[in-house]
Design an enzyme around this catalytic site. Structure first.
Site, PDB file in Angstrom:
ATOM      1  N   GLY A   1       1.100  -5.359  -7.007  1.00 46.90           N
ATOM      2  CA  GLY A   1       0.112  -6.308  -7.346  1.00 46.90           C
ATOM      3  C   GLY A   1       0.799  -7.666  -7.408  1.00 46.90           C
TER       4      GLY A   1
ATOM      5  N   GLY B   1       1.071 -11.886  -8.769  1.00 42.62           N
ATOM      6  CA  GLY B   1       1.150 -12.649 -10.058  1.00 42.62           C
ATOM      7  C   GLY B   1       2.595 -12.829 -10.433  1.00 42.62           C
TER       8      GLY B   1
ATOM      9  CB  CYS C   1       5.735  -4.025  -5.304  1.00 42.11           C
ATOM     10  SG  CYS C   1       5.503  -5.581  -4.488  1.00 42.11           S
ATOM     11  CG  PHE C   2       3.443  -6.374 -10.413  1.00 43.09           C
ATOM     12  CD1 PHE C   2       3.871  -7.614 -10.354  1.00 43.09           C
ATOM     13  CD2 PHE C   2       2.768  -6.021 -11.627  1.00 43.09           C
ATOM     14  CE1 PHE C   2       3.388  -8.614 -11.267  1.00 43.09           C
ATOM     15  CE2 PHE C   2       2.282  -6.888 -12.409  1.00 43.09           C
ATOM     16  CZ  PHE C   2       2.647  -8.271 -12.282  1.00 43.09           C
TER      17      PHE C   2
ATOM     18  CD  GLN D   1       7.977  -8.206  -9.484  1.00 43.84           C
ATOM     19  OE1 GLN D   1       7.378  -8.403  -9.937  1.00 43.84           O
ATOM     20  NE2 GLN D   1       8.379  -8.731  -8.123  1.00 43.84           N
TER      21      GLN D   1
ATOM     22  CG  PHE E   1       7.838 -13.456  -9.425  1.00 49.34           C
ATOM     23  CD1 PHE E   1       8.202 -14.400 -10.321  1.00 49.34           C
ATOM     24  CD2 PHE E   1       6.523 -13.694  -8.765  1.00 49.34           C
ATOM     25  CE1 PHE E   1       7.323 -15.346 -10.562  1.00 49.34           C
ATOM     26  CE2 PHE E   1       5.678 -14.501  -8.961  1.00 49.34           C
ATOM     27  CZ  PHE E   1       6.201 -15.316  -9.938  1.00 49.34           C
TER      28      PHE E   1
ATOM     29  CG  HIS F   1       4.551  -2.511   0.049  1.00 45.76           C
ATOM     30  ND1 HIS F   1       3.521  -2.153  -0.646  1.00 45.76           N
ATOM     31  CD2 HIS F   1       5.062  -3.666  -0.522  1.00 45.76           C
ATOM     32  CE1 HIS F   1       3.243  -3.510  -1.476  1.00 45.76           C
ATOM     33  NE2 HIS F   1       4.000  -4.184  -1.480  1.00 45.76           N
TER      34      HIS F   1
ATOM     35  CD  GLU G   1       2.406   0.877   1.005  1.00 44.37           C
ATOM     36  OE1 GLU G   1       2.431  -0.213   1.438  1.00 44.37           O
ATOM     37  OE2 GLU G   1       3.414   1.070   0.153  1.00 44.37           O
TER      38      GLU G   1
END
Length: 380
Positions: free
Chosen positions: A236, A238, A264-265, A268, A309, A354, A356
């Site tokens: 995601g 942000g 990924c997100f 974090q 990030f 990722h 996928e």
């Protein structure tokens, strides 16, 4: 953002970075103005998957590959229902797309969805500038949106920064939905949508998993209402420092010791749940050719990335956390950035990239099998 879909090929365009450097070219896609964070993607293919990846929300993507749009746009490869990038920068757009699945040109698709882009830009120089100075705010202006560059620069500097941006709920599904298992159903997984790509639940469904995709705002009670054998946290956009709700939900999952997988997100989020910090990378990792080592096996994988990030966790030791011992399981071989975490005392792990493979190499597909193994172990 103000846009028009007419006259893009003839309209002049200018790209203005927040540090004052500018590049001139021609409009590509919609004509108007747009703002975002300037980042570059090193993939030589897969532009359609990149454009429709929700993780690129509020970012202006610079393609390092010189020729873009060669295979046009089809109706099978999008990773979501729309293009999410704020703007698009290419050097040499294809004049005539050629592919048996192509339904329209990339230029037409960008214009129809109101995505302002620019072509004819020296993307090599722009990429080197971003590598040296770091990702930064940018504006693309074309047609009647072009004004004195001092005015345009002021507009760019008024745009919101990515640091501190809470964006997951803006791209996530508003209603829960189910992706059925392919063949015999073996497990049920609750997938928290923080910007999930369409191929991700499909990869789990291929392994006999019924995937319940839940909104980013889903509560812990809503997660366990589907009686999951495992819980998944997606990619995601942000700043992860703003993701207090997903962290709270993940901590609840960890307390129950339910098998957990994040990408990924989601990596974090796991980092924060374990007590580690996060920080903004200078220019991030984006593309489908990033080398990562699985430290548990020593194997090196070529992987697909999209993150600005990273988790701040020690590479040289096992850490004691509230949920048991944790270690860095994967690391980027380019810069030693943390690319994966795993708990040693309960079934939970994550990666920063990722698996996928949409678009991208399939080296990391085994991670979905690793998730299945955790659920099998828990059931046994």
């Amino acid at each position: 953002m103000t846009i028009s879909t007419r006259g893009a090929a003839q309209a002049p365009a200018v790209l203005v970075l927040e540090d004052g450097r500018s590049f001139r070219g021609r409009a590509y896609g919609a004509v108007g103005e747009t703002f975002g964070e300037a980042v570059f993607s090193t993939g030589m293919t897969g532009y359609q998957e990149t454009l429709t990846d929700p993780s690129y929300h509020r970012q202006v993507v610079v393609m390092t590959a010189p020729h873009v749009g060669n295979t046009g746009v089809n109706d099978e490869d999008p990773e979501s229902k729309r293009i999410w990038v704020s703007g698009y920068v290419v050097r040499d757009p294809a004049r005539v797309p050629s592919n048996w699945r192509s339904r329209r040109s990339l230029d037409e698709e960008l214009a129809s969805q109101g995505v302002v882009g620019i072509s004819g830009v020296d993307t090599r120089a722009l990429t080197r500038h971003l590598r040296e100075r770091g990702a930064m705010r940018v504006g693309i202006f074309s047609g009647n949106a072009i004004q004195d560059e001092g005015i345009l620069l002021a507009k760019v500097r008024q745009a919101p920064e990515m640091s501190g941006a809470d964006l997951a709920a803006e791209v996530a599904t508003k209603e829960a939905y189910v992706v059925p298992a392919v063949g015999t159903k073996k497990f049920t997984v609750a997938a928290i949508d923080l910007g999930i790509k369409g191929m991700t639940p499909h990869r789990m469904a291929e392994r006999g998993i019924e995937v319940h995709v839940l909104p980013a705002t889903a509560t812990l009670d809503e997660v366990y209402a589907v009686q999951p054998d495992g819980v998944f946290f997606s990619n995601g956009p942000g700043d992860p420092s703003t993701a207090d709700h997903p962290v709270s939900v993940m901590r609840g999952v960890l307390e129950r010791k339910t098998p957990l997988f994040g990408i990924c997100f989601g990596n974090q989020i796991l980092g924060r749940s374990l007590g580690f910090g996060t920080y903004k990378l200078k220019y991030g990792h984006r593309g489908i050719n990033q080398p990562v080592q699985d430290r548990t096996t020593g194997k090196v994988e070529v992987t697909a990335h999209n993150h600005g990030f990273a988790v701040d966790a020690p590479l040289d030791k096992v850490s004691d956390t509230e949920f048991g011992r944790a270690e860095v399981s994967h690391v980027c071989l380019n810069d030693q950035v943390v690319e994966g975490l795993q708990l040693l005392d309960q079934p939970a792990f994550s990666v920063q990239y990722h698996p996928e493979a949409a678009a991208g190499p399939h080296d990391a597909a085994y991670l979905f099998d690793r998730f299945v193994t955790l659920m099998e172990g828990q059931r046994a």
